[in-house]
Design an enzyme around this catalytic site. Structure first.
Site, PDB file in Angstrom:
ATOM      1  N   THR A 288      24.024  -5.660  -3.983  1.00 53.86           N
ATOM      2  CA  THR A 288      24.318  -7.079  -4.199  1.00 53.86           C
ATOM      3  C   THR A 288      24.114  -7.916  -2.943  1.00 53.86           C
ATOM      4  O   THR A 288      24.082  -9.134  -3.020  1.00 53.86           O
ATOM      5  CB  THR A 288      25.780  -7.258  -4.663  1.00 53.86           C
ATOM      6  OG1 THR A 288      26.653  -6.746  -3.651  1.00 53.86           O
ATOM      7  CG2 THR A 288      26.029  -6.528  -5.978  1.00 53.86           C
ATOM      8  N   LYS A 289      24.005  -7.249  -1.781  1.00 52.63           N
ATOM      9  CA  LYS A 289      23.847  -7.945  -0.498  1.00 52.63           C
ATOM     10  C   LYS A 289      22.689  -7.330   0.273  1.00 52.63           C
ATOM     11  O   LYS A 289      22.282  -6.198   0.011  1.00 52.63           O
ATOM     12  CB  LYS A 289      25.120  -7.811   0.346  1.00 52.63           C
ATOM     13  CG  LYS A 289      26.340  -8.453  -0.266  1.00 52.63           C
ATOM     14  CD  LYS A 289      27.543  -8.245   0.625  1.00 52.63           C
ATOM     15  CE  LYS A 289      28.795  -8.782  -0.041  1.00 52.63           C
ATOM     16  NZ  LYS A 289      30.003  -8.354   0.622  1.00 52.63           N
TER      17      LYS A 289
ATOM     18  N   ALA B 109      21.064   6.992  -5.196  1.00 56.74           N
ATOM     19  CA  ALA B 109      20.970   6.942  -6.653  1.00 56.74           C
ATOM     20  C   ALA B 109      22.199   6.258  -7.232  1.00 56.74           C
ATOM     21  O   ALA B 109      23.325   6.489  -6.789  1.00 56.74           O
ATOM     22  CB  ALA B 109      20.842   8.364  -7.211  1.00 56.74           C
TER      23      ALA B 109
ATOM     24  N   ASP C 271       0.827  -1.202   0.000  1.00 60.68           N
ATOM     25  CA  ASP C 271       0.000   0.000   0.000  1.00 60.68           C
ATOM     26  C   ASP C 271       0.870   1.264   0.000  1.00 60.68           C
ATOM     27  O   ASP C 271       1.977   1.264   0.540  1.00 60.68           O
ATOM     28  CB  ASP C 271      -0.899   0.030   1.245  1.00 60.68           C
ATOM     29  CG  ASP C 271      -1.838  -1.174   1.314  1.00 60.68           C
ATOM     30  OD1 ASP C 271      -2.192  -1.728   0.255  1.00 60.68           O
ATOM     31  OD2 ASP C 271      -2.204  -1.555   2.443  1.00 60.68           O
TER      32      ASP C 271
ATOM     33  N   HIS D   8      20.213 -15.340 -15.736  1.00 64.32           N
ATOM     34  CA  HIS D   8      20.359 -16.342 -16.788  1.00 64.32           C
ATOM     35  C   HIS D   8      21.493 -17.289 -16.397  1.00 64.32           C
ATOM     36  O   HIS D   8      22.545 -16.849 -15.944  1.00 64.32           O
ATOM     37  CB  HIS D   8      20.666 -15.680 -18.134  1.00 64.32           C
ATOM     38  CG  HIS D   8      19.487 -14.994 -18.722  1.00 64.32           C
ATOM     39  ND1 HIS D   8      18.604 -15.626 -19.561  1.00 64.32           N
ATOM     40  CD2 HIS D   8      19.011 -13.744 -18.562  1.00 64.32           C
ATOM     41  CE1 HIS D   8      17.647 -14.796 -19.909  1.00 64.32           C
ATOM     42  NE2 HIS D   8      17.871 -13.635 -19.307  1.00 64.32           N
TER      43      HIS D   8
END
Length: 196
Positions: free
Chosen positions: A176-177, A171, A91, A124
């Protein structure tokens, strides 16, 4: 028969799964076929006073969940894709211009996503050097975004990441963690700059 039981039956029957997938998804454009997109308002959950701008690309086939909470907005030119995992948005959350969200992703309440963010739970596979990458399939690790979070423009949130409540991602950061609650992270790869 409920939808979970139906999903399991298709998963256990590769021929039916392949046929059903072909019927639903355009194999070249990798998005739901036009007639499926026409029916999207019937199977997408849209909360009270929620808005999805018309130019947003909603690649949300009916065999996965898509839910947009009350008073939440998906801005123009955003792309939401739940073909490989559910996308749940809470919400009072704003998905900014040109955001790309590829499930499985869960986003909490009162989250502000600025412009140009990529948030993906998909990778991938590429381990086999004797096969083309596009033949090796994909793998997913869920992304979880807590409550009361601001993610700055052009940030990238990678598979398996959890961002704790009341955090800020600067920004351009590449996360990655996991990010603990009440943290400001920035950089490539993102590091904790300070506690909020």
């Amino acid at each position: 028969m409920n939808s979970e039981a139906l999903r399991e039956r298709f998963k256990n029957n590769p021929k039916w799964k392949k046929f059903f997938d072909w019927m639903i998804m355009n194999q070249v454009e990798t998005r739901p076929r036009w007639f499926v997109r026409l029916l999207a308002p019937l199977y997408q959950h849209r909360g009270k006073h929620s808005v999805i701008h018309r130019s947003a690309r909603m690649d949300t086939p009916p065999y996965r969940k898509f839910s947009l909470g009350d008073y939440s907005v998906v801005e123009s030119f955003a792309c939401i894709n739940n073909a490989v995992g559910d996308v749940i948005i809470g919400d009072y959350t704003r998905v900014g211009l040109h955001n790309t969200i590829i499930g499985p992703v869960t986003i909490g309440n009162h989250v502000n996503l600025a412009q140009g963010i990529t948030m993906t739970a998909l990778n991938h596979n590429f381990e086999n050097p004797d096969s083309r990458i596009d033949e090796q399939g994909v793998s997913t690790k869920p992304v979880t975004i807590g409550n009361d979070i601001w993610i700055g423009a052009n940030a990238v949130i990678l598979p398996g990441v959890t961002i704790g409540d009341h955090s800020v991602v600067a920004a351009g950061a590449v996360v990655t963690k996991d990010v603990p609650p009440h943290s400001l992270v920035a950089g490539v790869p993102a590091k904790i700059i300070k506690q909020i």
